[in-house]
Motif scaffolding. Structure first.
Motif: not given
Lengths: 188, 178
Positions: A45-52, A73-77, A98-109
């Motif tokens: 759900s967090g990742m889906r929020d981030y994508i939206e 389907r049926h895979r962890s994000p 969603c916040e955590d995903v944002r931070k990880w994406v920034e880390y990878m960038r």
């Protein structure tokens, strides 16, 4: 108690930048990023929020990065990043907000493609010496090149303190008394 | 390593051969100075593992000067390991037996007590007088300064300097010096 030490098996390396990135122009090292998620499972759900919300903004801000979305389907994000020098990073974002995903994406960038290893030194330079490295013959009296050892001038100790003899002579000169007929004769 | 870098490496890590004149010097103070050169601490590239120590050739070790009454009082203890193998040797006796021993022991005892010590002692060459083998003389590249100023003998001063020295006091003529 044992302190936290970096395990020797986890590898170590020196500080480096791929192709001296940053010396001239800085080039973003992130090549492509893959968002793998499930459309229904709660862990994504967090990742889906981030994508939206934030993904399009991210794609717009980083035109050099290719963004892939993999709804499975049926895979962890998770996030998978690949870099220009061939390095890869995998981070699981299962049950993260969603916040955590944002931070990880920034880390990878901002990562370079090199793996996370203990840094043996915190500095690196391609020009360790400007005036030339030291050798034992710099700052040495050129006399040693032609001298026949042992040499008296090179061996004599440096004078640091005045000895008593010299001090007496100096005092005598200051007073400027005549040499003969004064002090040096016996008094009858 | 490229050819140019190789030559730079040889230059930077080149081993020096120093000459030290131990005439009129305190062996224990000299040992402190010699220790710096043997271990390589006089170099900015020093590291204990990089084998950057220099050679030191000491001459005139028979003319060292121990402070005070140490010639009579300093005792060197040795035990052979066998029963009744203890021996106590005074400094002047040891010096008669081997004129290089006192300085050698002084340096050995000031060096750091680690495995590098034996290698550093192997790079120390002590000679009792000025006679040094030619092979070693050829290698010498620089000379170390002495620790102490060599005292000048009264008869080595020029005569007029001695006569004209401002005497502060002298015995009266009738005085009989016993």
């Amino acid at each position: 108690m044992s302190g936290k030490t970096w395990n020797l098996f986890w590898g170590s390396s020196f500080v480096r930048a791929p192709l001296q990135n940053g010396v001239g122009r800085y080039v973003q090292q992130l090549q492509r990023i893959t968002f793998k998620f499930c459309k229904t499972h709660g862990g994504s759900s967090g990742m889906r929020d981030y994508i939206e919300k934030d993904l399009i903004e991210f794609a717009r801000d980083n035109p050099g990065v290719v963004v892939y979305l993999k709804p499975r389907r049926h895979r962890s994000p998770c996030l998978k990043a690949e870099y220009l020098n061939g390095g890869e990073e995998y981070i699981s974002t299962h049950m993260q907000s969603c916040e955590d995903v944002r931070k990880w994406v920034e880390y990878m960038r901002t990562r370079s493609g090199y793996p996370v290893e203990r840094l043996r030194k915190y500095q690196h330079t391609d020009h360790p010496s400007i005036q030339g490295p030291w050798n034992p013959w710099i700052h040495r009296d050129p006399l040693v090149n032609i001298a026949d050892f042992p040499q008296e001038e090179l061996s004599a100790a440096h004078e640091y303190e005045k000895c008593a003899t010299e001090e007496v002579l100096e005092l005598f000169k200051k007073q400027k008394l005549p040499v003969s007929g004064g002090i040096n004769e016996h008094h009858d | 390593m490229s050819a140019a870098k190789r030559v730079q490496q040889w230059a930077t890590f080149g081993r020096m051969w120093y000459l030290y004149d131990a005439k009129w010097q305190n062996p224990f103070h000299s040992a402190e100075k010699i220790k710096k050169y043997l271990s390589g601490r006089s170099k900015p590239i020093y590291h204990p593992l990089s084998d950057c120590g220099d050679h030191v050739v000491v001459i005139n070790s028979q003319d060292i000067a121990l402070p005070g009454i140490e010639w009579e009082k300093r005792v060197y203890f040795h035990h052979t390991g066998y029963a009744k193998g203890a021996s106590w040797t005074l400094a002047w006796e040891l010096h008669q037996i081997d004129p290089t021993m006192i300085l050698r022991k002084a340096v050995y005892n000031t060096l750091d007590k680690n495995l590098l010590r034996r290698g550093q002692m192997a790079r120390l060459h002590i000679f009792p007088n000025e006679k040094v083998p030619d092979k070693i003389l050829e290698n010498i590249s620089a000379q170390m300064r002495q620790v102490r100023q060599v005292p000048k003998r009264l008869d080595h001063y020029p005569e007029e300097e001695v006569v004209n020295f401002p005497k502060i006091f002298d015995w009266p003529k009738e005085h009989v010096i016993q």
